[in-house]
Design an enzyme around this catalytic site. Structure first.
Site, PDB file in Angstrom:
ATOM      1  N   GLU A  92     112.673-100.819  60.058  1.00  0.00           N
ATOM      2  CA  GLU A  92     113.845-100.677  60.916  1.00  0.00           C
ATOM      3  C   GLU A  92     115.159-100.788  60.145  1.00  0.00           C
ATOM      4  O   GLU A  92     116.217-100.418  60.666  1.00  0.00           O
ATOM      5  CB  GLU A  92     113.819-101.754  62.008  1.00  0.00           C
ATOM      6  CG  GLU A  92     112.696-101.623  63.017  1.00  0.00           C
ATOM      7  CD  GLU A  92     112.903-100.486  64.000  1.00  0.00           C
ATOM      8  OE1 GLU A  92     113.947 -99.818  63.927  1.00  0.00           O
ATOM      9  OE2 GLU A  92     112.009-100.249  64.830  1.00  0.00           O
ATOM     10  N   GLU A 123      92.704-110.138  53.709  1.00  0.00           N
ATOM     11  CA  GLU A 123      93.572-111.302  53.856  1.00  0.00           C
ATOM     12  C   GLU A 123      93.095-112.481  53.018  1.00  0.00           C
ATOM     13  O   GLU A 123      93.855-113.418  52.766  1.00  0.00           O
ATOM     14  CB  GLU A 123      93.672-111.724  55.318  1.00  0.00           C
ATOM     15  CG  GLU A 123      92.424-112.362  55.890  1.00  0.00           C
ATOM     16  CD  GLU A 123      92.679-112.915  57.289  1.00  0.00           C
ATOM     17  OE1 GLU A 123      92.584-114.145  57.446  1.00  0.00           O
ATOM     18  OE2 GLU A 123      92.971-112.122  58.201  1.00  0.00           O
TER      19      GLU A 123
END
Length: 309
Positions: A92, A123
């Site tokens: 963004e 992860e």
């Protein structure tokens, strides 16, 4: 970090984000409206949890802005929901603040595929985090934000440990107290949101808290870097019709100038909102506005002050 399933299970049992709530054991039997009210009530507690960490968040932002002002990058790393939120916040920044895509970067364990599909085992790899940071060419001017609801995810913890060893600024954002992630980071932000409505579903309150904090980190850092003028996004990139209209409105709000003058200034400034505002308020041409903004480090208020001083 745990080395066996039993150790991992025992560790998860100590985390508030994983805690079981007996009073919600029959939630599936409630009317939908009652469940919605419960969930909404849970969500209302999140901003309060964030508020308790504001001094720590502000200190981390000031340190981040100082690094970025000398050319550093803001790098988010996480796995699963945490990683996706980092990628979202980074993506963004170019349209909102006209940053180069390389200035704010989001890395997710397992790479782009993990944005839409879980990549098993990613992860759990510290080595993968180190490899991802190495591929970016990590420098001491960069800021690395490890994001993990549990605060124990090896990918996030490993990234922060490696980055700190390289001299980069490190921030650890988690939702449990006394987390390994916060301990590894120079700035440990622990937003304790408590047990989830669905046991262990940290995309809920923990995810909301992470989104709120990442909003603060990127937005306030950009304010400190001069990407705004007051509460106006003067570095917005007009890449579509909506943003072109927003650009004109921002210039109008900042200057009060008539439409014809706004259009002329934006055309002369090649669509750069900040330059157009300076041209109108300081009554200078486009090259002069560009020079003064460069001299002020891109801070419109500083350029205006220098013009009127």
């Amino acid at each position: 970090m745990p080395t066996s399933y039993s150790e991992l299970r025992a560790q998860l049992a100590t985390l508030t984000t994983e805690a079981f709530r007996p009073e919600l054991a029959e939630i599936d039997r409630l009317p939908t409206l009652d469940i919605a009210r419960l969930m909404n009530g849970e969500d209302r507690s999140v901003p309060e949890a964030v508020a308790r960490q504001l001094p720590v968040i502000a200190a981390a932002i000031d340190a981040t802005a100082a690094r970025m002002a000398r050319g550093g990058r803001l790098i988010y790393l996480g796995a699963g929901t945490a990683g996706r939120l980092g990628v979202l916040d980074a993506s963004e920044c170019p349209p909102t603040f006209n940053t180069d895509p390389s200035q704010v970067v989001g890395l997710i364990a397992g790479g782009p595929t993990a944005m839409v599909r879980a990549v098993e085992g990613a992860e759990d790899s510290r080595e993968l985090a180190v490899a991802d940071l190495t591929a970016l060419g990590l420098t001491a001017d960069d800021t690395v934000v490890g994001v993990s609801a549990s605060g124990r995810t090896p990918y996030a913890v490993g990234a922060v440990e490696h980055a700190r060893a390289q001299g980069a600024l490190t921030i650890g954002l988690s939702c449990n107290e006394d987390s390994a992630l916060a301990a590894a980071a120079e700035h440990g932000i622990e937003v304790v949101t408590g047990p989830e409505l669905l046991t262990g579903s940290t995309r809920l309150k923990a995810g909301t808290a992470q989104k709120l904090v990442l909003n603060m980190i990127s937005t306030l850092t950009m304010i400190r870097l001069g990407k705004t003028y007051g509460n106006l996004m003067v570095d917005v990139r007009a890449s579509n019709d909506k943003l072109q209209a927003r650009s004109r409105r921002i210039v109008a709000l900042a200057t009060g100038a008539p439409d014809e003058q706004i259009e002329a200034a934006l055309a002369a400034a090649d669509g750069e909102v900040k330059n157009a505002i300076l041209m109108i308020l300081a009554d200078v041409d486009a090259p002069t506005a560009a020079e003064r903004l460069k001299a002020s480090g891109g801070h419109l208020r500083g350029a205006l002050h220098a013009t009127t001083a």
